[in-house]
Design a protein around this motif. Structure first.
Motif, PDB file in Angstrom:
ATOM      1  N   ASN A  93       1.006  -1.349  -0.191  1.00 21.46           N
ATOM      2  CA  ASN A  93       0.013  -0.194  -0.174  1.00 21.46           C
ATOM      3  C   ASN A  93       1.185   1.157   0.189  1.00 21.46           C
ATOM      4  N   TYR A  94       1.783   0.745   0.681  1.00 20.05           N
ATOM      5  CA  TYR A  94       3.214   2.741   0.643  1.00 20.05           C
ATOM      6  C   TYR A  94       4.143   2.380  -0.896  1.00 20.05           C
ATOM      7  N   GLY A  95       4.765   3.021  -1.088  1.00 18.71           N
ATOM      8  CA  GLY A  95       5.657   4.115  -1.936  1.00 18.71           C
ATOM      9  C   GLY A  95       6.799   4.032  -1.866  1.00 18.71           C
ATOM     10  N   VAL A  96       7.640   3.512  -1.643  1.00 16.64           N
ATOM     11  CA  VAL A  96       9.143   3.959  -0.723  1.00 16.64           C
ATOM     12  C   VAL A  96       9.792   4.807  -2.377  1.00 16.64           C
ATOM     13  N   TRP A  97      10.295   5.716  -2.258  1.00  9.96           N
ATOM     14  CA  TRP A  97      11.303   6.141  -3.421  1.00  9.96           C
ATOM     15  C   TRP A  97      12.659   6.801  -3.508  1.00  9.96           C
TER      16      TRP A  97
ATOM     17  N   GLN B 137       1.338   6.915   0.241  1.00  7.52           N
ATOM     18  CA  GLN B 137       0.125   5.777  -0.351  1.00  7.52           C
ATOM     19  C   GLN B 137      -0.989   6.215  -1.184  1.00  7.52           C
ATOM     20  N   ASP B 138      -1.120   5.433  -1.204  1.00  5.33           N
ATOM     21  CA  ASP B 138      -2.615   5.696  -2.238  1.00  5.33           C
ATOM     22  C   ASP B 138      -4.123   6.624  -0.603  1.00  5.33           C
ATOM     23  N   ILE B 139      -4.479   6.683  -1.075  1.00  6.90           N
ATOM     24  CA  ILE B 139      -5.256   7.104   0.166  1.00  6.90           C
ATOM     25  C   ILE B 139      -7.207   7.568  -0.650  1.00  6.90           C
ATOM     26  N   ASP B 140      -7.924   7.056  -0.899  1.00  3.87           N
ATOM     27  CA  ASP B 140      -9.005   7.554  -1.857  1.00  3.87           C
ATOM     28  C   ASP B 140      -8.539   8.284  -2.500  1.00  3.87           C
ATOM     29  N   ASN B 141      -8.259   7.796  -3.943  1.00  5.93           N
ATOM     30  CA  ASN B 141      -7.787   8.818  -4.629  1.00  5.93           C
ATOM     31  C   ASN B 141      -6.781   9.941  -4.609  1.00  5.93           C
TER      32      ASN B 141
ATOM     33  N   ALA C 295       0.745  10.874  -9.276  1.00  8.92           N
ATOM     34  CA  ALA C 295      -0.652  10.866  -9.543  1.00  8.92           C
ATOM     35  C   ALA C 295      -1.285  12.093 -10.775  1.00  8.92           C
ATOM     36  N   GLU C 296      -0.950  12.248 -11.214  1.00 12.47           N
ATOM     37  CA  GLU C 296      -1.731  13.278 -12.681  1.00 12.47           C
ATOM     38  C   GLU C 296      -1.731  11.963 -13.381  1.00 12.47           C
ATOM     39  N   LYS C 297      -0.925  10.971 -13.408  1.00  9.72           N
ATOM     40  CA  LYS C 297      -0.484   9.903 -14.235  1.00  9.72           C
ATOM     41  C   LYS C 297      -2.337   8.868 -13.727  1.00  9.72           C
ATOM     42  N   CYS C 298      -2.486   9.280 -12.471  1.00  7.72           N
ATOM     43  CA  CYS C 298      -3.403   8.145 -12.171  1.00  7.72           C
ATOM     44  C   CYS C 298      -4.307   8.892 -12.301  1.00  7.72           C
TER      45      CYS C 298
ATOM     46  N   ASN D  79      -4.947  11.148 -10.542  1.00  8.37           N
ATOM     47  CA  ASN D  79      -4.889  11.658  -8.420  1.00  8.37           C
ATOM     48  C   ASN D  79      -5.129  12.762  -7.548  1.00  8.37           C
ATOM     49  N   ASP D  80      -5.405  13.277  -6.748  1.00  6.71           N
ATOM     50  CA  ASP D  80      -4.732  14.624  -6.009  1.00  6.71           C
ATOM     51  C   ASP D  80      -3.620  14.159  -5.164  1.00  6.71           C
ATOM     52  N   CYS D  81      -3.232  14.923  -5.008  1.00  6.67           N
ATOM     53  CA  CYS D  81      -1.838  14.954  -3.857  1.00  6.67           C
ATOM     54  C   CYS D  81      -1.759  15.990  -2.823  1.00  6.67           C
ATOM     55  N   ASP D  82      -1.268  14.993  -1.378  1.00  7.86           N
ATOM     56  CA  ASP D  82      -1.207  15.961   0.029  1.00  7.86           C
ATOM     57  C   ASP D  82      -0.346  15.207   0.305  1.00  7.86           C
ATOM     58  N   PHE D  83      -0.144  16.643   1.450  1.00  8.31           N
ATOM     59  CA  PHE D  83       1.601  16.099   1.941  1.00  8.31           C
ATOM     60  C   PHE D  83       0.838  16.335   3.398  1.00  8.31           C
ATOM     61  N   VAL D  84       1.265  15.214   3.780  1.00  7.01           N
ATOM     62  CA  VAL D  84       0.480  15.260   5.927  1.00  7.01           C
ATOM     63  C   VAL D  84       2.117  15.015   6.881  1.00  7.01           C
ATOM     64  N   CYS D  85       2.117  16.336   7.131  1.00  2.73           N
ATOM     65  CA  CYS D  85       3.530  15.735   8.233  1.00  2.73           C
ATOM     66  C   CYS D  85       3.491  17.571   9.530  1.00  2.73           C
ATOM     67  N   ILE D  86       4.681  16.666  10.785  1.00  7.42           N
ATOM     68  CA  ILE D  86       4.731  17.047  11.748  1.00  7.42           C
ATOM     69  C   ILE D  86       5.900  18.547  10.969  1.00  7.42           C
TER      70      ILE D  86
END
Length: 146
Positions: free
Chosen positions: A41-45, A64-68, A98-101, A103-110
């Protein structure tokens, strides 16, 4: 030098862990990184550069992909490569995927754990702060840059 972004392999784990310990106050344990790398479920690049025929890892990201939506949860660059485009290349690769799929793209961080200018870095790459919950911030990619 030619940079490239590719999916991380188990052989990359020592370099990823070195970056973890050098680039951030709260490094993840090796067991956690290994489990994430094994989770489909994760991508590590990783971002690499060829030196003497070998891939040298300059930085890495987890998402990871979550709800598109491609949700980036980690972006770390070796301190010797800060401000050299490595983080931009990694984020750009995820946005492109994300654009190819579709999908949107978000960044969650502390952001408290990140480098002081990290919110500026995200805004200048087209991410907008959508909301905060305690110490966690959610940035959404809009494509609008400052």
């Amino acid at each position: 030098m030619t940079y490239a972004v590719r999916r991380a392999t188990v052989n990359d784990l020592p370099c990823i862990m070195e970056i973890e310990h050098l680039a951030i106050k709260e490094a993840l344990p090796v067991e956690t990184v290994s489990l994430i790398m094994d989770n489909s479920n994760y991508g590590v690049w990783v971002c690499t550069v060829q030196i003497d025929g070998n891939d040298e890892i300059l930085g890495y990201t987890m998402w990871q992909d979550i709800d598109n939506t491609h949700v980036i949860s980690r972006l770390l660059v070796h301190p010797s490569c800060w401000n050299r485009g490595v983080g931009t290349m990694l984020i750009g690769s995820i946005i492109e995927d994300a654009e190819k799929c579709g999908n949107d793209c978000d960044f969650v961080c502390i952001t408290d754990q990140a480098v002081m200018m990290f919110p500026f870095f995200l805004r200048s790459r087209g991410f907008e702060l959508e909301r905060k919950a305690g110490i966690v911030s959610l940035y959404s990619f809009t494509g609008d840059t400052e």
